[in-house]
Design a protein around this motif. Structure first.
Motif, PDB file in Angstrom:
ATOM      1  N   LYS A 105     -15.280  -2.918  -0.055  1.00  0.00           N
ATOM      2  CA  LYS A 105     -14.183  -2.021  -0.425  1.00  0.00           C
ATOM      3  C   LYS A 105     -13.469  -1.510   0.817  1.00  0.00           C
ATOM      4  O   LYS A 105     -12.238  -1.450   0.849  1.00  0.00           O
ATOM      5  CB  LYS A 105     -14.717  -0.867  -1.270  1.00  0.00           C
ATOM      6  CG  LYS A 105     -13.628   0.034  -1.806  1.00  0.00           C
ATOM      7  CD  LYS A 105     -14.195   1.076  -2.766  1.00  0.00           C
ATOM      8  CE  LYS A 105     -13.094   1.983  -3.299  1.00  0.00           C
ATOM      9  NZ  LYS A 105     -13.651   3.000  -4.229  1.00  0.00           N
ATOM     10  N   LEU A 106     -14.229  -1.156   1.856  1.00  0.00           N
ATOM     11  CA  LEU A 106     -13.627  -0.657   3.093  1.00  0.00           C
ATOM     12  C   LEU A 106     -12.733  -1.710   3.745  1.00  0.00           C
ATOM     13  O   LEU A 106     -11.683  -1.387   4.299  1.00  0.00           O
ATOM     14  CB  LEU A 106     -14.722  -0.203   4.064  1.00  0.00           C
ATOM     15  CG  LEU A 106     -14.274   0.415   5.378  1.00  0.00           C
ATOM     16  CD1 LEU A 106     -13.360   1.619   5.152  1.00  0.00           C
ATOM     17  CD2 LEU A 106     -15.488   0.798   6.219  1.00  0.00           C
ATOM     18  N   THR A 109      -9.755  -2.532   0.567  1.00  0.00           N
ATOM     19  CA  THR A 109      -8.932  -1.394   0.106  1.00  0.00           C
ATOM     20  C   THR A 109      -9.393  -0.114   0.801  1.00  0.00           C
ATOM     21  O   THR A 109      -9.944   0.794   0.151  1.00  0.00           O
ATOM     22  CB  THR A 109      -9.015  -1.227  -1.426  1.00  0.00           C
ATOM     23  OG1 THR A 109     -10.387  -1.079  -1.808  1.00  0.00           O
ATOM     24  CG2 THR A 109      -8.394  -2.406  -2.151  1.00  0.00           C
ATOM     25  N   PRO A 110      -9.195  -0.014   2.097  1.00  0.00           N
ATOM     26  CA  PRO A 110      -9.752   1.117   2.841  1.00  0.00           C
ATOM     27  C   PRO A 110      -9.282   2.497   2.364  1.00  0.00           C
ATOM     28  O   PRO A 110     -10.056   3.452   2.414  1.00  0.00           O
ATOM     29  CB  PRO A 110      -9.332   0.850   4.286  1.00  0.00           C
ATOM     30  CG  PRO A 110      -8.225  -0.142   4.206  1.00  0.00           C
ATOM     31  CD  PRO A 110      -8.437  -0.923   2.953  1.00  0.00           C
ATOM     32  N   SER A 111      -8.072   2.594   1.880  1.00  0.00           N
ATOM     33  CA  SER A 111      -7.591   3.904   1.435  1.00  0.00           C
ATOM     34  C   SER A 111      -8.210   4.324   0.105  1.00  0.00           C
ATOM     35  O   SER A 111      -8.053   5.470  -0.315  1.00  0.00           O
ATOM     36  CB  SER A 111      -6.062   3.899   1.312  1.00  0.00           C
ATOM     37  OG  SER A 111      -5.659   3.000   0.292  1.00  0.00           O
ATOM     38  N   GLY A 112      -8.951   3.445  -0.526  1.00  0.00           N
ATOM     39  CA  GLY A 112      -9.583   3.754  -1.803  1.00  0.00           C
ATOM     40  C   GLY A 112     -11.004   4.280  -1.688  1.00  0.00           C
ATOM     41  O   GLY A 112     -11.656   4.522  -2.708  1.00  0.00           O
ATOM     42  N   THR A 114     -14.170   6.598  -1.501  1.00  0.00           N
ATOM     43  CA  THR A 114     -14.446   7.923  -2.057  1.00  0.00           C
ATOM     44  C   THR A 114     -15.863   8.341  -1.696  1.00  0.00           C
ATOM     45  O   THR A 114     -16.686   7.518  -1.267  1.00  0.00           O
ATOM     46  CB  THR A 114     -14.312   7.918  -3.595  1.00  0.00           C
ATOM     47  OG1 THR A 114     -15.360   7.103  -4.137  1.00  0.00           O
ATOM     48  CG2 THR A 114     -12.941   7.415  -4.040  1.00  0.00           C
TER      49      THR A 114
END
Length: 185
Positions: A105-106, A109-112, A114
């Motif tokens: 995920k990093l 889609t790094p801005s995602g 959590t």
């Protein structure tokens, strides 16, 4: 052929580092700390993360080199491909799966990211330092993939990966690269 005419036609990462030692020497030192320093993750697992991130980024050079290094350090052949296909069904220890999901995920889609993503890693039994280590390998190889792809560095052939793996597992590790950069030879 690399995009920089000052580099040899079959330039590898070491050739780039020798050409730009001021920036490359500290980068190699960082490789040594992140990939070979103390960690709850084995050296092979960290190299596997490096190869996994590189596979996600379709960086053939880094994927091939670090996949071969991971295998030379005991990661079974096929594990990397299985991780890239599906983390949940890959033949790795269950506690590693949240780490691989995290770096996936990093990378993609790094801005995602959590707190729940980090909580999944902690729920698997990992300490904060281990998450830091995994994120550090992920960040380093996202950087290295852009450096390699941005300069047009390509492996001459797939046999190169075994040669590079021997260099990085035969006791020379990344500190050996530091000496090669400093010597310029």
């Amino acid at each position: 052929m690399p995009f920089l005419s000052s580099l040899p036609d079959a330039a590898g990462v070491l050739d780039v580092m020798k050409a730009f030692p001021e920036a490359s020497a500290p980068l190699v030192d960082y490789h040594e700390v992140v990939l070979r320093g103390p960690s709850a993750l084995s050296v092979g697992e960290r190299e596997l993360i490096a190869a996994y991130v590189s596979g996600l980024n379709a960086c053939h050079y880094c994927h091939g080199v670090h996949g071969a290094v991971a295998e030379a350090l005991g990661v079974e052949e096929g594990v990397l491909a299985a991780l890239l296909a599906d983390v949940e069904s890959a033949p790795v220890r269950d506690e590693l799966k949240p780490l691989f999901a995290y770096v996936r995920k990093l990378t993609l889609t790094p801005s995602g990211m959590t707190a729940a993503d980090a909580d999944a890693v902690f729920a698997a039994g990992w300490e904060e330092k281990t998450l830091f280590d995994a994120v550090s390998v992920c960040a380093l190889f996202n950087f290295m993939n852009r450096l390699v792809e941005g300069l047009g560095v390509k492996a001459p052939d797939d046999a190169y990966f075994a040669v590079a793996a021997r260099r990085l597992t035969s006791g020379r590790d990344y500190t050996g690269y530091r000496r090669l950069i400093a010597d310029g030879t």
